[in-house]
Scaffold this active site. Sequence first.
Site, mmCIF file in Angstrom:
data_model
loop_
_atom_site.group_PDB
_atom_site.id
_atom_site.type_symbol
_atom_site.label_atom_id
_atom_site.label_comp_id
_atom_site.label_asym_id
_atom_site.label_seq_id
_atom_site.Cartn_x
_atom_site.Cartn_y
_atom_site.Cartn_z
ATOM 1 N N HIS A 75 0.852 -1.193 0.000
ATOM 2 C CA HIS A 75 0.000 0.000 0.000
ATOM 3 C C HIS A 75 0.883 1.236 0.000
ATOM 4 O O HIS A 75 1.852 1.310 0.764
ATOM 5 C CB HIS A 75 -0.902 0.002 1.228
ATOM 6 C CG HIS A 75 -1.685 1.265 1.386
ATOM 7 N ND1 HIS A 75 -2.411 1.823 0.347
ATOM 8 C CD2 HIS A 75 -1.862 2.092 2.445
ATOM 9 C CE1 HIS A 75 -2.994 2.927 0.773
ATOM 10 N NE2 HIS A 75 -2.673 3.120 2.040
ATOM 11 N N HIS A 132 -8.193 7.564 -1.547
ATOM 12 C CA HIS A 132 -7.174 7.040 -0.638
ATOM 13 C C HIS A 132 -5.862 6.757 -1.376
ATOM 14 O O HIS A 132 -4.907 7.507 -1.218
ATOM 15 C CB HIS A 132 -7.743 5.790 0.061
ATOM 16 C CG HIS A 132 -6.845 5.224 1.106
ATOM 17 N ND1 HIS A 132 -7.235 4.233 1.973
ATOM 18 C CD2 HIS A 132 -5.561 5.490 1.404
ATOM 19 C CE1 HIS A 132 -6.219 3.935 2.780
ATOM 20 N NE2 HIS A 132 -5.202 4.680 2.451
ATOM 21 N N TYR A 137 6.671 -14.494 -21.449
ATOM 22 C CA TYR A 137 7.757 -13.613 -21.064
ATOM 23 C C TYR A 137 8.118 -13.807 -19.594
ATOM 24 O O TYR A 137 9.290 -13.790 -19.235
ATOM 25 C CB TYR A 137 7.343 -12.152 -21.329
ATOM 26 C CG TYR A 137 8.392 -11.136 -20.964
ATOM 27 C CD1 TYR A 137 9.434 -10.847 -21.834
ATOM 28 C CD2 TYR A 137 8.346 -10.477 -19.738
ATOM 29 C CE1 TYR A 137 10.400 -9.922 -21.497
ATOM 30 C CE2 TYR A 137 9.307 -9.546 -19.392
ATOM 31 C CZ TYR A 137 10.332 -9.270 -20.269
ATOM 32 O OH TYR A 137 11.280 -8.362 -19.936
HETATM 33 ZN ZN LIG Z 1 -3.293 4.676 3.210
#
Ligand SMILES: [Zn+2]
Length: 242
Positions: free
Chosen positions: A121, A186, A240
Amino acid sequence: MTAGTGTETGILQTIARIREEVCALHAELTRYGLVVWTAGNVSARVPGTDLMVIKPSGVSYQELTPEQMIVTDLHGTPVRGTNVGGGGTVDWGNPPLSPSSDTAAHAYVYRHMPEVGGVVHTHSTYATAWAARGEAIPCVLTMMGDEFGGSIPVGPFALIGDDSIGHGIVETLKNSSSPAVLMQNHGPFTIGKDARSAVKAAVMCEEVARTVHISRQLGEPLPIDQGHIDSLYARYQNVYGQ
Ligand SMILES: [Zn+2]
């Protein structure tokens, strides 16, 4: 811990290896300019267990060490050790730190997507700018066909504190070939077969977000036929990639 069994040695070695890997991959987030301050996090599933390893909360990137990476269960609760065969126990020594505030979202993904071995993240600038508009990044580059197999989708607006971020990630990605989702207002979450693949997806997500944004300033980027996207993806992922 009493000295010895192969099982104890095995899990300690595995956890040490995953801690090293997860710590080192955090340096890639700074190297590619995907994070500022302490934002962003990488986690990895510990293969063959119901455990994951994730960055501690609130430690600066320069100070991160492998020993600080926190071992949790797949609900995001830190776990100090485990029972192994023959009544023995093993303690891998979690530090006195809290896991990342995004741990619940990572844990939800591992619980609901057994094929996922790594989650990342960030709030990388261009990808997050698309997330702020709630707009999917259209597949207008062959490298997007290769890496994402289509557009990069948007997930729902969700607040931290329960399973709603994790649920939004899983519900969006389970119907998509993309390893990246832009959570609305976000930022991106990415997945991979391991943590390194999830970091690569985070780097590529930011790269295409930037390029498509720049292209848009000059006009409307040209779409690629779905058939061509499908063959780019199949070739890159199946040929690939090996
Ligand atoms: Zn975040």
